[in-house]
Write a protein that holds these residues in place. Structure first.
Motif, short mmCIF file in Angstrom:
data_model
loop_
_atom_site.label_atom_id
_atom_site.label_comp_id
_atom_site.label_asym_id
_atom_site.label_seq_id
_atom_site.Cartn_x
_atom_site.Cartn_y
_atom_site.Cartn_z
N ARG A 56 0.83 -1.22 0.00
CA ARG A 56 0.00 0.00 0.00
C ARG A 56 0.86 1.26 0.00
O ARG A 56 0.59 2.22 -0.71
CB ARG A 56 -0.93 0.00 1.22
CG ARG A 56 -2.30 -0.54 0.87
CD ARG A 56 -3.20 -0.74 2.04
NE ARG A 56 -3.07 0.23 3.11
CZ ARG A 56 -3.58 0.06 4.33
NH1 ARG A 56 -4.23 -1.05 4.60
NH2 ARG A 56 -3.45 0.97 5.25
N ILE A 57 1.93 1.23 0.79
CA ILE A 57 2.83 2.39 0.87
C ILE A 57 3.54 2.57 -0.47
O ILE A 57 3.69 3.70 -0.96
CB ILE A 57 3.87 2.20 2.01
CG1 ILE A 57 3.16 2.17 3.36
CG2 ILE A 57 4.92 3.31 1.99
CD1 ILE A 57 2.47 3.44 3.75
N ALA A 58 3.97 1.45 -1.06
CA ALA A 58 4.66 1.54 -2.35
C ALA A 58 3.74 2.13 -3.41
O ALA A 58 4.16 2.93 -4.24
CB ALA A 58 5.14 0.15 -2.76
N LEU A 60 1.13 4.14 -2.81
CA LEU A 60 0.97 5.57 -2.48
C LEU A 60 2.19 6.38 -2.93
O LEU A 60 2.05 7.47 -3.49
CB LEU A 60 0.81 5.74 -0.97
CG LEU A 60 -0.58 5.71 -0.39
CD1 LEU A 60 -0.51 5.72 1.13
CD2 LEU A 60 -1.38 6.93 -0.86
N ALA A 61 3.36 5.85 -2.66
CA ALA A 61 4.60 6.56 -3.02
C ALA A 61 4.70 6.70 -4.53
O ALA A 61 5.14 7.74 -5.03
CB ALA A 61 5.80 5.80 -2.49
N ARG A 64 2.67 9.61 -5.92
CA ARG A 64 3.16 10.97 -5.67
C ARG A 64 4.24 11.32 -6.69
O ARG A 64 4.96 10.43 -7.15
CB ARG A 64 3.76 11.04 -4.25
CG ARG A 64 2.69 10.97 -3.18
CD ARG A 64 3.23 10.36 -1.93
NE ARG A 64 4.17 11.26 -1.27
CZ ARG A 64 3.89 11.94 -0.17
NH1 ARG A 64 2.70 11.85 0.38
NH2 ARG A 64 4.77 12.70 0.41
N HIS A 66 7.51 11.81 -8.19
CA HIS A 66 8.77 11.26 -7.74
C HIS A 66 9.92 12.24 -7.97
O HIS A 66 10.76 12.05 -8.84
CB HIS A 66 9.04 9.93 -8.45
CG HIS A 66 9.94 9.03 -7.66
ND1 HIS A 66 10.95 9.52 -6.87
CD2 HIS A 66 9.97 7.68 -7.55
CE1 HIS A 66 11.58 8.49 -6.31
NE2 HIS A 66 11.00 7.38 -6.71
N VAL A 68 12.39 12.73 -6.32
CA VAL A 68 13.68 12.13 -5.96
C VAL A 68 14.41 11.64 -7.19
O VAL A 68 15.55 11.99 -7.45
CB VAL A 68 13.42 10.94 -5.02
CG1 VAL A 68 14.72 10.24 -4.70
CG2 VAL A 68 12.71 11.38 -3.79
N VAL A 69 13.72 10.80 -7.96
CA VAL A 69 14.34 10.21 -9.14
C VAL A 69 14.68 11.30 -10.15
O VAL A 69 15.77 11.32 -10.72
CB VAL A 69 13.42 9.14 -9.76
CG1 VAL A 69 14.00 8.65 -11.06
CG2 VAL A 69 13.24 8.00 -8.80
N GLU A 71 15.29 14.41 -9.60
CA GLU A 71 16.42 15.18 -9.14
C GLU A 71 17.71 14.40 -9.28
O GLU A 71 18.73 14.91 -9.70
CB GLU A 71 16.22 15.60 -7.69
CG GLU A 71 17.15 16.72 -7.31
CD GLU A 71 16.84 17.27 -5.94
OE1 GLU A 71 15.71 17.12 -5.50
OE2 GLU A 71 17.75 17.83 -5.34
N ARG A 73 18.33 11.92 -11.35
CA ARG A 73 18.71 11.81 -12.77
C ARG A 73 19.21 13.16 -13.28
O ARG A 73 20.16 13.23 -14.04
CB ARG A 73 17.48 11.37 -13.59
CG ARG A 73 17.23 9.89 -13.46
CD ARG A 73 16.02 9.50 -14.26
NE ARG A 73 15.61 8.15 -13.95
CZ ARG A 73 14.38 7.71 -14.09
NH1 ARG A 73 13.42 8.50 -14.53
NH2 ARG A 73 14.07 6.46 -13.80
N GLU A 75 20.63 15.49 -11.55
CA GLU A 75 21.99 15.70 -11.02
C GLU A 75 23.02 14.94 -11.86
O GLU A 75 24.07 15.46 -12.20
CB GLU A 75 22.08 15.21 -9.57
CG GLU A 75 21.50 16.19 -8.56
CD GLU A 75 21.48 15.63 -7.14
OE1 GLU A 75 21.08 16.38 -6.25
OE2 GLU A 75 21.85 14.45 -6.95
N ARG A 76 22.68 13.70 -12.16
CA ARG A 76 23.60 12.85 -12.92
C ARG A 76 23.86 13.44 -14.31
O ARG A 76 24.99 13.52 -14.77
CB ARG A 76 23.01 11.44 -13.04
CG ARG A 76 24.07 10.37 -12.89
CD ARG A 76 23.47 9.01 -12.81
NE ARG A 76 22.61 8.84 -11.65
CZ ARG A 76 21.55 8.04 -11.60
NH1 ARG A 76 21.17 7.37 -12.66
NH2 ARG A 76 20.83 7.94 -10.50
N PHE A 148 13.57 15.95 7.22
CA PHE A 148 12.54 15.10 6.65
C PHE A 148 11.25 15.21 7.44
O PHE A 148 11.20 15.28 8.56
CB PHE A 148 12.93 13.63 6.57
CG PHE A 148 14.17 13.23 7.23
CD1 PHE A 148 15.32 13.06 6.49
CD2 PHE A 148 14.24 13.01 8.58
CE1 PHE A 148 16.50 12.67 7.09
CE2 PHE A 148 15.42 12.62 9.19
CZ PHE A 148 16.56 12.45 8.43
#
Lengths: 148, 195
Positions: A56-58, A60-61, A64, A66, A68-69, A71, A73, A75-76, A148
Protein backbone atom coordinates in the motif's frame (compact mmCIF):
# COMPACT_ATOMS: atom_id res chain seq x y z
CA UNK A 1 36.02 2.76 39.94
CA UNK A 2 33.33 4.95 41.52
CA UNK A 3 29.82 3.83 42.43
CA UNK A 4 28.16 5.09 39.24
CA UNK A 5 30.84 3.53 37.05
CA UNK A 6 30.39 0.18 38.85
CA UNK A 7 26.61 0.45 38.41
CA UNK A 8 27.06 1.22 34.68
CA UNK A 9 29.39 -1.76 34.24
CA UNK A 10 26.81 -3.97 35.96
CA UNK A 11 24.07 -2.72 33.62
CA UNK A 12 26.28 -3.39 30.62
CA UNK A 13 27.21 -6.88 31.85
CA UNK A 14 23.51 -7.69 32.16
CA UNK A 15 22.93 -6.26 28.68
CA UNK A 16 25.67 -8.49 27.21
CA UNK A 17 24.20 -11.52 29.00
CA UNK A 18 20.79 -10.65 27.59
CA UNK A 19 22.14 -10.41 24.06
CA UNK A 20 24.21 -13.59 24.20
CA UNK A 21 21.46 -15.48 25.98
CA UNK A 22 24.04 -17.80 27.54
CA UNK A 23 24.30 -18.72 31.21
CA UNK A 24 27.99 -19.55 30.86
CA UNK A 25 29.65 -16.75 32.80
CA UNK A 26 28.52 -16.16 36.36
CA UNK A 27 27.22 -12.65 36.99
CA UNK A 28 27.89 -10.78 40.21
CA UNK A 29 24.90 -9.80 42.36
CA UNK A 30 24.75 -6.21 41.12
CA UNK A 31 24.80 -7.26 37.44
CA UNK A 32 22.26 -10.01 38.09
CA UNK A 33 19.91 -7.43 39.62
CA UNK A 34 19.63 -5.84 36.16
CA UNK A 35 18.82 -9.07 34.27
CA UNK A 36 15.06 -8.71 34.63
CA UNK A 37 15.28 -5.10 33.36
CA UNK A 38 17.24 -6.26 30.31
CA UNK A 39 14.80 -9.09 29.62
CA UNK A 40 11.83 -6.74 29.84
CA UNK A 41 13.51 -4.19 27.53
CA UNK A 42 14.24 -6.95 25.01
CA UNK A 43 10.67 -8.21 24.85
CA UNK A 44 9.44 -8.03 21.22
CA UNK A 45 6.89 -5.34 20.51
CA UNK A 46 3.75 -6.45 18.74
CA UNK A 47 3.82 -4.86 15.27
CA UNK A 48 0.22 -4.04 14.36
CA UNK A 49 0.65 -3.14 10.72
CA UNK A 50 -1.68 -4.66 8.10
CA UNK A 51 -0.17 -7.46 6.01
CA UNK A 52 -0.40 -5.38 2.85
CA UNK A 53 1.16 -2.31 4.48
CA UNK A 54 4.31 -2.37 2.32
CA UNK A 55 2.46 -2.76 -0.97
CA UNK A 56 0.00 0.00 0.00
CA UNK A 57 2.83 2.39 0.87
CA UNK A 58 4.66 1.54 -2.35
CA UNK A 59 1.48 2.26 -4.28
CA UNK A 60 0.97 5.57 -2.48
CA UNK A 61 4.60 6.56 -3.02
CA UNK A 62 4.29 5.71 -6.71
CA UNK A 63 1.28 7.99 -7.05
CA UNK A 64 3.16 10.97 -5.67
CA UNK A 65 5.42 12.97 -7.96
CA UNK A 66 8.77 11.26 -7.74
CA UNK A 67 10.96 14.34 -7.34
CA UNK A 68 13.68 12.13 -5.96
CA UNK A 69 14.34 10.21 -9.14
CA UNK A 70 13.95 13.29 -11.30
CA UNK A 71 16.42 15.18 -9.14
CA UNK A 72 18.80 12.28 -9.00
CA UNK A 73 18.71 11.81 -12.77
CA UNK A 74 18.92 15.56 -13.26
CA UNK A 75 21.99 15.70 -11.02
CA UNK A 76 23.60 12.85 -12.92
CA UNK A 77 22.91 14.45 -16.31
CA UNK A 78 24.18 17.83 -15.09
CA UNK A 79 27.37 16.18 -13.85
CA UNK A 80 27.99 14.48 -17.20
CA UNK A 81 27.20 17.70 -19.09
CA UNK A 82 29.56 19.76 -16.90
CA UNK A 83 32.39 17.25 -17.21
CA UNK A 84 31.89 17.33 -20.99
CA UNK A 85 31.89 21.14 -20.98
CA UNK A 86 35.08 21.22 -18.90
CA UNK A 87 36.76 18.85 -21.39
CA UNK A 88 35.68 20.96 -24.37
CA UNK A 89 36.79 24.19 -22.64
CA UNK A 90 40.18 22.65 -21.83
CA UNK A 91 40.62 21.49 -25.39
CA UNK A 92 39.60 24.89 -26.77
CA UNK A 93 41.98 26.68 -24.40
CA UNK A 94 44.84 24.40 -25.41
CA UNK A 95 44.11 24.99 -29.10
CA UNK A 96 43.68 28.75 -28.70
CA UNK A 97 46.63 29.52 -26.46
CA UNK A 98 48.91 26.72 -27.57
CA UNK A 99 51.84 26.36 -25.18
CA UNK A 100 51.67 30.01 -24.00
CA UNK A 101 49.66 29.13 -20.91
CA UNK A 102 52.21 26.67 -19.57
CA UNK A 103 54.94 29.05 -18.32
CA UNK A 104 52.58 31.52 -16.53
CA UNK A 105 50.89 28.55 -14.84
CA UNK A 106 54.23 27.20 -13.60
CA UNK A 107 55.07 30.70 -12.34
CA UNK A 108 51.75 30.82 -10.47
CA UNK A 109 52.47 27.45 -8.92
CA UNK A 110 55.81 28.83 -7.67
CA UNK A 111 53.90 31.51 -5.76
CA UNK A 112 52.13 28.85 -3.72
CA UNK A 113 55.40 28.21 -1.88
CA UNK A 114 55.34 31.83 -0.62
CA UNK A 115 51.76 32.36 0.56
CA UNK A 116 50.61 35.76 1.74
CA UNK A 117 49.21 36.33 5.25
CA UNK A 118 45.66 36.69 3.94
CA UNK A 119 45.97 33.40 2.07
CA UNK A 120 47.23 31.70 5.23
CA UNK A 121 44.37 33.19 7.26
CA UNK A 122 41.86 31.97 4.68
CA UNK A 123 43.38 28.49 4.78
CA UNK A 124 43.19 28.40 8.60
CA UNK A 125 39.57 29.64 8.45
CA UNK A 126 38.68 26.88 5.94
CA UNK A 127 40.33 24.18 8.07
CA UNK A 128 38.62 25.53 11.21
CA UNK A 129 35.22 25.52 9.53
CA UNK A 130 35.73 21.94 8.31
CA UNK A 131 36.76 20.85 11.81
CA UNK A 132 33.68 22.29 13.53
CA UNK A 133 31.33 21.20 10.75
CA UNK A 134 30.88 17.60 11.95
CA UNK A 135 30.13 18.42 15.63
CA UNK A 136 27.84 21.22 14.45
CA UNK A 137 25.82 18.81 12.31
CA UNK A 138 24.86 16.84 15.41
CA UNK A 139 23.24 19.86 17.02
CA UNK A 140 21.74 21.70 14.07
CA UNK A 141 19.22 19.44 12.30
CA UNK A 142 18.89 21.62 9.21
CA UNK A 143 22.63 21.31 8.51
CA UNK A 144 22.61 17.55 8.90
CA UNK A 145 19.78 17.21 6.44
CA UNK A 146 17.31 16.06 9.11
CA UNK A 147 14.60 18.14 7.59
CA UNK A 148 12.54 15.10 6.65
CA UNK B 1 17.14 -8.12 16.40
CA UNK B 2 14.63 -6.27 14.33
CA UNK B 3 16.27 -6.46 10.97
CA UNK B 4 18.98 -8.68 9.62
CA UNK B 5 22.24 -6.77 9.31
CA UNK B 6 22.84 -5.54 5.80
CA UNK B 7 26.11 -4.58 4.22
CA UNK B 8 26.82 -1.19 2.74
CA UNK B 9 26.67 -2.79 -0.73
CA UNK B 10 23.21 -4.21 -0.05
CA UNK B 11 22.05 -0.83 1.25
CA UNK B 12 23.45 0.88 -1.83
CA UNK B 13 21.86 -1.63 -4.21
CA UNK B 14 18.47 -1.19 -2.57
CA UNK B 15 18.69 2.62 -2.50
CA UNK B 16 19.85 2.74 -6.14
CA UNK B 17 17.00 0.44 -7.13
CA UNK B 18 14.45 2.70 -5.42
CA UNK B 19 15.95 5.88 -6.88
CA UNK B 20 15.98 4.34 -10.35
CA UNK B 21 12.34 3.41 -9.95
CA UNK B 22 12.87 -0.38 -10.10
CA UNK B 23 9.62 -2.23 -9.69
CA UNK B 24 9.06 -3.52 -6.16
CA UNK B 25 12.23 -1.93 -4.77
CA UNK B 26 10.51 0.50 -2.43
CA UNK B 27 8.14 -2.22 -1.26
CA UNK B 28 11.21 -4.33 -0.39
CA UNK B 29 12.62 -1.42 1.61
CA UNK B 30 9.34 -1.04 3.51
CA UNK B 31 9.16 -4.77 4.28
CA UNK B 32 12.75 -4.77 5.48
CA UNK B 33 12.34 -1.84 7.87
CA UNK B 34 8.66 -1.68 8.85
CA UNK B 35 9.31 -3.49 12.12
CA UNK B 36 12.07 -1.06 13.12
CA UNK B 37 9.89 1.88 12.11
CA UNK B 38 7.08 0.53 14.29
CA UNK B 39 9.44 0.05 17.26
CA UNK B 40 10.70 3.62 17.13
CA UNK B 41 7.34 5.30 16.57
CA UNK B 42 5.29 3.09 18.89
CA UNK B 43 7.77 3.58 21.72
CA UNK B 44 7.49 7.32 21.18
CA UNK B 45 3.71 7.75 20.81
CA UNK B 46 2.28 4.61 22.56
CA UNK B 47 -0.81 4.59 20.40
CA UNK B 48 -1.29 1.86 17.78
CA UNK B 49 -3.49 3.82 15.34
CA UNK B 50 -1.28 6.89 15.48
CA UNK B 51 1.77 4.68 15.02
CA UNK B 52 0.28 3.16 11.87
CA UNK B 53 -0.41 6.60 10.39
CA UNK B 54 3.01 7.87 11.39
CA UNK B 55 4.74 4.79 9.93
CA UNK B 56 3.00 5.57 6.65
CA UNK B 57 4.12 9.20 6.85
CA UNK B 58 7.67 8.14 7.72
CA UNK B 59 7.98 5.79 4.74
CA UNK B 60 6.54 8.36 2.35
CA UNK B 61 9.11 10.84 3.65
CA UNK B 62 11.85 8.27 3.16
CA UNK B 63 10.69 7.84 -0.42
CA UNK B 64 10.73 11.59 -0.91
CA UNK B 65 14.11 12.24 0.71
CA UNK B 66 15.99 9.05 -0.13
CA UNK B 67 18.22 10.99 -2.52
CA UNK B 68 19.59 12.83 0.54
CA UNK B 69 20.86 9.59 2.06
CA UNK B 70 24.65 9.71 1.68
CA UNK B 71 25.68 6.31 3.11
CA UNK B 72 27.34 8.03 6.09
CA UNK B 73 25.50 5.56 8.29
CA UNK B 74 23.71 2.24 7.76
CA UNK B 75 20.37 2.53 5.94
CA UNK B 76 18.78 1.02 9.05
CA UNK B 77 19.96 4.02 11.11
CA UNK B 78 18.73 6.48 8.51
CA UNK B 79 15.31 4.80 8.49
CA UNK B 80 15.17 4.96 12.30
CA UNK B 81 16.25 8.59 12.15
CA UNK B 82 13.36 9.51 9.83
CA UNK B 83 10.90 7.52 11.97
CA UNK B 84 12.17 9.23 15.13
CA UNK B 85 11.91 12.63 13.49
CA UNK B 86 8.30 12.01 12.41
CA UNK B 87 7.29 10.74 15.86
CA UNK B 88 9.07 13.62 17.60
CA UNK B 89 7.23 16.16 15.47
CA UNK B 90 3.93 14.42 16.30
CA UNK B 91 4.62 14.67 20.03
CA UNK B 92 5.66 18.30 19.70
CA UNK B 93 2.41 19.10 17.86
CA UNK B 94 0.50 17.45 20.70
CA UNK B 95 2.69 19.28 23.24
CA UNK B 96 3.74 16.02 24.85
CA UNK B 97 7.14 16.40 26.52
CA UNK B 98 9.77 14.16 25.00
CA UNK B 99 11.77 13.74 28.13
CA UNK B 100 11.15 14.17 31.82
CA UNK B 101 14.57 14.00 33.37
CA UNK B 102 13.52 13.89 37.00
CA UNK B 103 9.90 14.26 38.01
CA UNK B 104 6.71 15.24 36.27
CA UNK B 105 4.47 18.21 37.02
CA UNK B 106 2.77 16.39 39.86
CA UNK B 107 6.11 15.85 41.51
CA UNK B 108 6.06 12.14 40.79
CA UNK B 109 8.62 10.13 38.90
CA UNK B 110 7.06 8.47 35.80
CA UNK B 111 7.62 5.12 37.46
CA UNK B 112 5.72 6.19 40.53
CA UNK B 113 2.66 6.50 38.35
CA UNK B 114 2.60 2.78 37.58
CA UNK B 115 -0.84 1.74 38.65
CA UNK B 116 -1.17 0.37 42.15
CA UNK B 117 -3.94 -1.99 41.13
CA UNK B 118 -1.51 -4.25 39.30
CA UNK B 119 -2.30 -7.70 40.66
CA UNK B 120 0.84 -8.81 42.42
CA UNK B 121 -0.75 -11.82 44.08
CA UNK B 122 -2.32 -13.34 40.99
CA UNK B 123 0.84 -14.56 39.33
CA UNK B 124 4.20 -16.08 40.18
CA UNK B 125 7.02 -13.77 41.26
CA UNK B 126 8.77 -13.75 37.82
CA UNK B 127 5.69 -12.91 35.83
CA UNK B 128 4.81 -10.34 38.48
CA UNK B 129 8.14 -8.67 37.94
CA UNK B 130 7.86 -8.92 34.16
CA UNK B 131 4.35 -7.49 34.16
CA UNK B 132 5.35 -4.68 36.45
CA UNK B 133 8.44 -3.90 34.37
CA UNK B 134 6.50 -3.75 31.10
CA UNK B 135 4.12 -1.31 32.65
CA UNK B 136 7.01 0.65 34.14
CA UNK B 137 8.84 0.87 30.79
CA UNK B 138 5.61 2.00 29.20
CA UNK B 139 5.39 4.82 31.74
CA UNK B 140 8.89 6.14 31.02
CA UNK B 141 9.07 9.40 29.05
CA UNK B 142 9.04 8.87 25.24
CA UNK B 143 12.74 9.54 24.73
CA UNK B 144 13.88 7.15 27.46
CA UNK B 145 11.51 4.41 26.22
CA UNK B 146 12.81 4.76 22.69
CA UNK B 147 16.47 4.79 23.70
CA UNK B 148 15.92 1.68 25.83
CA UNK B 149 14.24 -0.11 22.91
CA UNK B 150 16.81 0.86 20.30
CA UNK B 151 19.66 -0.20 22.56
CA UNK B 152 18.24 -3.40 24.01
CA UNK B 153 15.68 -4.73 21.54
CA UNK B 154 17.16 -3.46 18.28
CA UNK B 155 20.70 -3.93 19.61
CA UNK B 156 21.96 -0.68 18.17
CA UNK B 157 25.28 0.70 19.40
CA UNK B 158 25.18 3.89 21.49
CA UNK B 159 26.77 5.88 18.65
CA UNK B 160 23.92 4.88 16.30
CA UNK B 161 21.26 5.71 18.89
CA UNK B 162 22.94 9.10 19.27
CA UNK B 163 22.86 9.63 15.52
CA UNK B 164 19.17 8.67 15.29
CA UNK B 165 18.06 10.93 18.11
CA UNK B 166 20.49 13.76 17.32
CA UNK B 167 21.80 13.67 20.89
CA UNK B 168 25.35 13.34 22.18
CA UNK B 169 26.59 9.85 23.10
CA UNK B 170 27.06 10.99 26.69
CA UNK B 171 23.40 12.03 26.86
CA UNK B 172 22.31 8.61 25.56
CA UNK B 173 24.46 6.87 28.16
CA UNK B 174 23.04 9.09 30.87
CA UNK B 175 19.44 8.33 29.82
CA UNK B 176 20.17 4.60 29.67
CA UNK B 177 21.88 4.62 33.02
CA UNK B 178 19.15 6.54 34.81
CA UNK B 179 16.26 4.64 33.20
CA UNK B 180 17.72 1.23 34.03
CA UNK B 181 18.64 2.23 37.56
CA UNK B 182 15.24 3.77 38.15
CA UNK B 183 13.51 0.64 36.82
CA UNK B 184 15.67 -1.63 38.98
CA UNK B 185 15.20 0.45 42.14
CA UNK B 186 11.44 0.73 41.64
CA UNK B 187 11.20 -2.99 40.96
CA UNK B 188 13.18 -3.76 44.12
CA UNK B 189 10.96 -1.46 46.17
CA UNK B 190 7.78 -2.91 44.69
CA UNK B 191 8.80 -6.54 44.96
CA UNK B 192 10.15 -5.94 48.46
CA UNK B 193 6.77 -4.54 49.48
CA UNK B 194 5.00 -7.46 47.81
CA UNK B 195 7.18 -9.98 49.63
Amino acid sequence: MNVEEREWQAQEAAMRRGRSGSDGQKLDTLSASYLSIVHAARQPIDVQLPVDFASRIALLAGERPHTVVIESRFERRMLIALIGLLGVAGLAAAMFYGGNWLMPSIKQLGQIGKPSLSLLMSLIACLGLSAIWQPLRRFVPIISGRGF
Amino acid sequence: MTTTPTSREEDQALVDAVLNGSKGAFERLVIQYQKLCWHVIYRMVRHAEDTQDLCQEAFLRMHQYLHQYRYESALKSWVAQVAYSVAKRHLERKRIPLSEPSADSEGLSPLDRVSDDFDMEAAGIDSQAAGFLHEAIDRLPPLQRTILTLYHLDEMPIAEVAMITGLAEGTIKSHLFRSRKQLRDTLNDRMGVAA
